[in-house]
Design a protein around this motif. Sequence first.
Motif, PDB file in Angstrom:
ATOM      1  N   PHE A 198      35.657  39.327  41.449  1.00  0.00           N
ATOM      2  CA  PHE A 198      35.141  40.450  42.244  1.00  0.00           C
ATOM      3  C   PHE A 198      35.719  41.711  41.640  1.00  0.00           C
ATOM      4  N   THR A 251      34.850  40.746  52.962  1.00  0.00           N
ATOM      5  CA  THR A 251      35.476  41.639  52.015  1.00  0.00           C
ATOM      6  C   THR A 251      36.416  42.530  52.805  1.00  0.00           C
ATOM      7  N   ALA A 311      30.041  35.427  46.113  1.00  0.00           N
ATOM      8  CA  ALA A 311      30.412  36.362  47.178  1.00  0.00           C
ATOM      9  C   ALA A 311      31.155  35.650  48.304  1.00  0.00           C
ATOM     10  N   TYR A 320      34.922  34.009  46.295  1.00  0.00           N
ATOM     11  CA  TYR A 320      35.958  34.687  45.511  1.00  0.00           C
ATOM     12  C   TYR A 320      37.235  34.972  46.287  1.00  0.00           C
ATOM     13  N   ALA A 341      30.457  40.537  43.216  1.00  0.00           N
ATOM     14  CA  ALA A 341      31.094  39.261  42.914  1.00  0.00           C
ATOM     15  C   ALA A 341      30.329  38.638  41.762  1.00  0.00           C
TER      16      ALA A 341
END
Length: 269
Positions: free
Chosen positions: A98, A3, A118, A121, A103
Amino acid sequence: MKTNHISIIALFLCLLISCKETKQKPNSKILDSSVTSSITKGTSLLDKCINAHGGIQKWRSFTGISYNLEEDGETVYQLTNIKDRRAYLKSNDYEVGFDGKVAWAKPDASKIPGKSAAFYYNLDFYFLGVPFLLKDAGVVATDEGTSVINGKNYETLKITFGSEIGLSPEDVYYLYLNPETFRLEILTYSVSYFKKENAQINSAKTYSEYKEVQGIMMPTKLENFEWKDGKLGKSTKHIRLFSDIQFLNKIPDQSIFKAPEGSVTESIN
């Protein structure tokens, strides 16, 4: 994947690195991309690469990016907010997104790569967004000098991440750049998201069929190859084709990122 940085990923990845293909210069410079803005533009190899693809200012001038991804005959529409990395993906079989905190997948994640929203995405966005996403805070770029792959010279960048960055900070990427254009041609990587203890670099992606989109050079074909002892092996027939790439100044419907009723969610820590 990660992320707020390619987690390419991504593809868009505890590495035990022994990159025999790389000849490291004794005085290679390690540059934390969070401070490269204070360096004269173009002095680092990462900056040269980013400039060759259109420049970080141009990339950051946009709010979002959308495109269609075709793989194995299936098309997936993907939309990502470049500023905060919220995402929405849709195919005939699923929706994934997300919302900034979690997510989600609808109806579930059983048909998506890794069977994890997760993980998936931002997978393609991360790989497609290299090298621009390497300017994220916590990304460390090391100039590794010249490498020879299958008889061709490349300028080499090693990418590592801070221990608190993303879901798999153990990831290490190597970018191999055309020495004349500084455009990215080969990316090697590991996937440590699922099995950190077994992660090692044994895969490579080639970036090709570049197209200028609103001032940004974007690859429209990413193909996976075997990677061993610093050599590009056979194609694994894992080919991703990108079309209808558009950079957006505004995303009108912000609600598209929210987890819909009936979706399965995964927390992003």
